[in-house]
Design a protein around this motif. Structure first.
Motif, PDB file in Angstrom:
ATOM      1  N   PHE A 134       0.824  -1.203   0.000  1.00 33.39           N
ATOM      2  CA  PHE A 134       0.000   0.000   0.000  1.00 33.39           C
ATOM      3  C   PHE A 134       0.853   1.246   0.000  1.00 33.39           C
ATOM      4  CE2 PHE A 134      -4.213  -1.610   0.296  1.00 33.39           C
ATOM      5  CZ  PHE A 134      -4.046  -2.890   0.758  1.00 33.39           C
ATOM      6  N   GLN A 135       1.926   1.235   0.757  1.00 33.32           N
ATOM      7  CA  GLN A 135       2.811   2.388   0.797  1.00 33.32           C
ATOM      8  C   GLN A 135       3.495   2.589  -0.547  1.00 33.32           C
ATOM      9  OE1 GLN A 135       2.485   0.135   3.096  1.00 33.32           O
ATOM     10  NE2 GLN A 135       1.929   1.289   4.927  1.00 33.32           N
ATOM     11  N   ALA A 136       3.956   1.483  -1.167  1.00 35.68           N
ATOM     12  CA  ALA A 136       4.610   1.602  -2.468  1.00 35.68           C
ATOM     13  C   ALA A 136       3.629   2.105  -3.520  1.00 35.68           C
ATOM     14  CB  ALA A 136       5.182   0.243  -2.884  1.00 35.68           C
ATOM     15  N   GLY A 137       2.388   1.593  -3.486  1.00 33.21           N
ATOM     16  CA  GLY A 137       1.375   2.069  -4.423  1.00 33.21           C
ATOM     17  C   GLY A 137       1.066   3.533  -4.232  1.00 33.21           C
ATOM     18  N   ALA A 138       1.054   3.994  -2.965  1.00 33.58           N
ATOM     19  CA  ALA A 138       0.790   5.407  -2.724  1.00 33.58           C
ATOM     20  C   ALA A 138       1.915   6.271  -3.282  1.00 33.58           C
ATOM     21  CB  ALA A 138       0.623   5.658  -1.229  1.00 33.58           C
ATOM     22  N   VAL A 139       3.165   5.818  -3.179  1.00 29.99           N
ATOM     23  CA  VAL A 139       4.283   6.601  -3.724  1.00 29.99           C
ATOM     24  C   VAL A 139       4.188   6.663  -5.250  1.00 29.99           C
ATOM     25  CG1 VAL A 139       6.778   6.651  -3.994  1.00 29.99           C
ATOM     26  CG2 VAL A 139       5.796   6.182  -1.791  1.00 29.99           C
ATOM     27  N   LEU A 140       3.798   5.541  -5.876  1.00 27.40           N
ATOM     28  CA  LEU A 140       3.630   5.549  -7.333  1.00 27.40           C
ATOM     29  C   LEU A 140       2.520   6.502  -7.750  1.00 27.40           C
ATOM     30  CD1 LEU A 140       3.993   1.865  -8.500  1.00 27.40           C
ATOM     31  CD2 LEU A 140       5.521   3.773  -8.874  1.00 27.40           C
ATOM     32  N   ALA A 141       1.419   6.515  -6.969  1.00 26.65           N
ATOM     33  CA  ALA A 141       0.328   7.432  -7.282  1.00 26.65           C
ATOM     34  C   ALA A 141       0.788   8.879  -7.154  1.00 26.65           C
ATOM     35  CB  ALA A 141      -0.845   7.176  -6.339  1.00 26.65           C
ATOM     36  N   ALA A 142       1.600   9.166  -6.119  1.00 31.09           N
ATOM     37  CA  ALA A 142       2.109  10.527  -5.962  1.00 31.09           C
ATOM     38  C   ALA A 142       2.994  10.912  -7.146  1.00 31.09           C
ATOM     39  CB  ALA A 142       2.906  10.639  -4.658  1.00 31.09           C
ATOM     40  N   ALA A 143       3.778   9.948  -7.668  1.00 29.51           N
ATOM     41  CA  ALA A 143       4.594  10.233  -8.857  1.00 29.51           C
ATOM     42  C   ALA A 143       3.704  10.586 -10.036  1.00 29.51           C
ATOM     43  CB  ALA A 143       5.480   9.030  -9.187  1.00 29.51           C
ATOM     44  N   GLY A 144       2.597   9.834 -10.199  1.00 29.40           N
ATOM     45  CA  GLY A 144       1.665  10.133 -11.287  1.00 29.40           C
ATOM     46  C   GLY A 144       1.040  11.508 -11.152  1.00 29.40           C
ATOM     47  N   VAL A 145       0.665  11.860  -9.901  1.00 26.73           N
ATOM     48  CA  VAL A 145       0.063  13.181  -9.685  1.00 26.73           C
ATOM     49  C   VAL A 145       1.081  14.281  -9.977  1.00 26.73           C
ATOM     50  CG1 VAL A 145      -0.834  14.691  -7.893  1.00 26.73           C
ATOM     51  CG2 VAL A 145      -1.646  12.374  -8.069  1.00 26.73           C
ATOM     52  N   LEU A 146       2.349  14.062  -9.573  1.00 23.91           N
ATOM     53  CA  LEU A 146       3.392  15.059  -9.848  1.00 23.91           C
ATOM     54  C   LEU A 146       3.595  15.241 -11.344  1.00 23.91           C
ATOM     55  CD1 LEU A 146       5.604  16.891  -8.788  1.00 23.91           C
ATOM     56  CD2 LEU A 146       7.113  14.946  -8.704  1.00 23.91           C
ATOM     57  N   LEU A 147       3.595  14.123 -12.084  1.00 23.56           N
ATOM     58  CA  LEU A 147       3.751  14.219 -13.536  1.00 23.56           C
ATOM     59  C   LEU A 147       2.593  14.980 -14.166  1.00 23.56           C
ATOM     60  CD1 LEU A 147       5.000  10.711 -14.626  1.00 23.56           C
ATOM     61  CD2 LEU A 147       6.236  12.856 -14.685  1.00 23.56           C
ATOM     62  N   ASN A 148       1.384  14.762 -13.645  1.00 17.50           N
ATOM     63  CA  ASN A 148       0.232  15.449 -14.216  1.00 17.50           C
ATOM     64  C   ASN A 148       0.267  16.934 -13.908  1.00 17.50           C
ATOM     65  OD1 ASN A 148      -2.965  16.186 -13.500  1.00 17.50           O
ATOM     66  ND2 ASN A 148      -2.535  15.321 -15.491  1.00 17.50           N
ATOM     67  N   LEU A 149       0.659  17.282 -12.654  1.00 24.86           N
ATOM     68  CA  LEU A 149       0.642  18.693 -12.264  1.00 24.86           C
ATOM     69  C   LEU A 149       1.725  19.484 -12.968  1.00 24.86           C
ATOM     70  CD1 LEU A 149      -0.113  18.516  -8.477  1.00 24.86           C
ATOM     71  CD2 LEU A 149      -1.576  19.299 -10.298  1.00 24.86           C
ATOM     72  N   SER A 150       2.808  18.828 -13.409  1.00 23.70           N
ATOM     73  CA  SER A 150       3.836  19.561 -14.125  1.00 23.70           C
ATOM     74  C   SER A 150       3.653  19.478 -15.620  1.00 23.70           C
ATOM     75  CB  SER A 150       5.217  19.039 -13.744  1.00 23.70           C
ATOM     76  OG  SER A 150       5.303  17.669 -14.022  1.00 23.70           O
ATOM     77  N   GLY A 151       2.557  18.853 -16.056  1.00 25.28           N
ATOM     78  CA  GLY A 151       2.218  18.895 -17.464  1.00 25.28           C
ATOM     79  C   GLY A 151       2.813  17.803 -18.309  1.00 25.28           C
ATOM     80  N   ILE A 152       3.619  16.904 -17.711  1.00 24.05           N
ATOM     81  CA  ILE A 152       4.279  15.890 -18.535  1.00 24.05           C
ATOM     82  C   ILE A 152       3.303  14.792 -18.902  1.00 24.05           C
ATOM     83  CG2 ILE A 152       6.204  14.288 -18.581  1.00 24.05           C
ATOM     84  CD1 ILE A 152       7.611  16.050 -16.619  1.00 24.05           C
ATOM     85  N   LEU A 153       2.372  14.460 -17.977  1.00 22.02           N
ATOM     86  CA  LEU A 153       1.423  13.387 -18.227  1.00 22.02           C
ATOM     87  C   LEU A 153       0.035  14.012 -18.347  1.00 22.02           C
ATOM     88  CD1 LEU A 153       0.985  10.250 -18.194  1.00 22.02           C
ATOM     89  CD2 LEU A 153       0.532  10.484 -15.792  1.00 22.02           C
ATOM     90  N   PRO A 154      -0.626  13.900 -19.502  1.00 21.65           N
ATOM     91  CA  PRO A 154      -1.948  14.507 -19.607  1.00 21.65           C
ATOM     92  C   PRO A 154      -2.972  13.735 -18.778  1.00 21.65           C
ATOM     93  CG  PRO A 154      -1.381  13.345 -21.618  1.00 21.65           C
ATOM     94  CD  PRO A 154      -0.176  13.313 -20.759  1.00 21.65           C
ATOM     95  N   SER A 155      -4.102  14.417 -18.470  1.00 22.52           N
ATOM     96  CA  SER A 155      -5.136  13.770 -17.671  1.00 22.52           C
ATOM     97  C   SER A 155      -5.709  12.589 -18.428  1.00 22.52           C
ATOM     98  CB  SER A 155      -6.259  14.758 -17.374  1.00 22.52           C
ATOM     99  OG  SER A 155      -5.732  15.960 -16.948  1.00 22.52           O
ATOM    100  N   TRP A 156      -6.230  11.653 -17.661  1.00 20.45           N
ATOM    101  CA  TRP A 156      -6.791  10.458 -18.279  1.00 20.45           C
ATOM    102  C   TRP A 156      -8.252  10.678 -18.612  1.00 20.45           C
ATOM    103  CZ3 TRP A 156      -4.514   6.657 -14.167  1.00 20.45           C
ATOM    104  CH2 TRP A 156      -3.162   6.469 -14.455  1.00 20.45           C
ATOM    105  N   THR A 157      -8.666  10.174 -19.776  1.00 19.22           N
ATOM    106  CA  THR A 157     -10.085  10.185 -20.136  1.00 19.22           C
ATOM    107  C   THR A 157     -10.559   8.732 -20.086  1.00 19.22           C
ATOM    108  OG1 THR A 157      -9.443  10.096 -22.433  1.00 19.22           O
ATOM    109  CG2 THR A 157      -9.929  12.246 -21.522  1.00 19.22           C
ATOM    110  N   GLU A 158     -11.275   8.293 -21.091  1.00 16.15           N
ATOM    111  CA  GLU A 158     -11.741   6.916 -21.118  1.00 16.15           C
ATOM    112  C   GLU A 158     -10.539   5.962 -21.108  1.00 16.15           C
ATOM    113  OE1 GLU A 158     -14.954   6.740 -21.189  1.00 16.15           O
ATOM    114  OE2 GLU A 158     -15.221   4.582 -21.284  1.00 16.15           O
TER     115      GLU A 158
END
Lengths: 235, 85
Positions: A134-158
């Protein structure tokens, strides 16, 4: 009238809080059952050396299975709400000459591989120290959120087929491991890992859970950070 | 003795940040105080010798929920600005 209602709610909540504190102080000393000693006595048969991981993944593995299902259901609830959204690509609005945005982009590019490394470490070390899936998954999720907030990863749709596969992979691995154990080693008993291979099974299940939980928790943010279309706004 | 003072200060800070978060008139202040509360809660879990829960609380409670709430505040402000135009 509203102030009177607020005052009444505050008084009632404070009374409840004080009564709870008094009751807990008045409780008799705990009975003979000492759970930490019992867990430590059975730790060798569980396959890992950290008592929390042993309880989460072996002794109460059924609860962890249901918890992953609940998280997946929460994500399905979010998916049902989004309808059709445009992808909000934050990078399109940035002007790269602004210095603090360049720092954000550089930081995201440096930190995210480190975060993936930390997630892998937390997954491995969960067997003998605080950590785990659970802790490792939370860190991965935080990495995804960081990528999205800095514009590198676009938001997900379908979600495409690969995202869907990743989202359910953890649950499927858990169910397959449970089915295999029930078929081969201990027929009729759910999630009763044979002690010689319990460590390997727990690591396998935790790896699948890390991937899925990272995608699910990141999806809780990334599916919702796109721009709503006009139909969404009118609802 | 010093650990008792630390625990007492932590408890007071938890209650105070929770109270201020609920009473803040500006939504952005309330969300920031919620994130602060989440981090203090992670400290409280470590003081209770539960490091796994502290890790999960810091990442999910303070981090992910805080990011989602900040997203919501931004969306609400955008809607407010668009309705005023």
């Amino acid at each position: 009238m509203k102030d009177l209602f607020n005052a009444l709610v505050i008084v009632l909540s404070a009374t409840l809080g004080l009564v709870l504190i008094w009751v807990i102080l008045e409780l008799p000393p705990p009975a003979r059952i000492r759970l930490p000693e019992q867990v430590l006595a059975q730790l060798d048969a569980s396959g890992v050396t950290h008592p929390v991981t042993a309880v989460l993944l072996n002794f109460r593995g059924y609860d962890t299975l249901l918890e992953v299902m609940v998280l997946l259901l929460a994500l399905l609830g979010v998916l049902a709400q989004i309808g059709k959204r445009k992808q909000k690509d934050l990078l399109a609005g940035f002007r790269l000459s602004r210095p603090h945005l360049q720092v954000l982009l550089w930081l995201a590019r440096v930190l995210v591989p480190l975060m993936v490394l930390v997630a892998g470490y937390l997954l491995w070390v969960g067997g003998h120290q605080p950590g785990g899936a659970f802790q490792a998954g939370a860190v991965l999720a935080a990495a995804g959120v960081l990528l999205n907030l800095s514009g590198i990863l676009p938001s997900w749709t379908e979600p495409a087929w690969n995202l869907r596969a990743g989202l359910v992979a953890g649950l499927l691995v858990f169910l397959l491991a449970a089915a295999a154990v029930m078929a081969i080693a201990s027929p009729g008993l759910l999630l009763q890992y044979p002690p010689p291979s319990a460590g390997m099974l727990i690591l396998l299940i935790e790896a699948g859970l890390t991937l899925s939980l990272g995608l699910i928790l990141a999806g809780l943010f990334l599916f919702l950070s796109g721009d709503a279309t006009e139909d969404e706004a009118e609802k | 003795m010093s650990s008792l003072i630390l625990d007492l200060l932590l408890a007071i800070a938890l209650l105070w940040s929770a109270l201020r978060s609920l009473m803040a008139p500006d939504l952005f202040h309330a969300v920031v105080l919620f994130i602060v509360f989440g981090l203090l809660m992670a400290l409280a879990w470590s003081r209770l010798h539960a490091p796994d829960i502290a890790l999960a609380e810091a990442a999910i409670g303070a981090g992910l929920t805080g990011a989602l709430l900040l997203d919501t505040v931004g969306y609400l402000r955008k809607k407010q600005r668009e309705s005023l135009l």
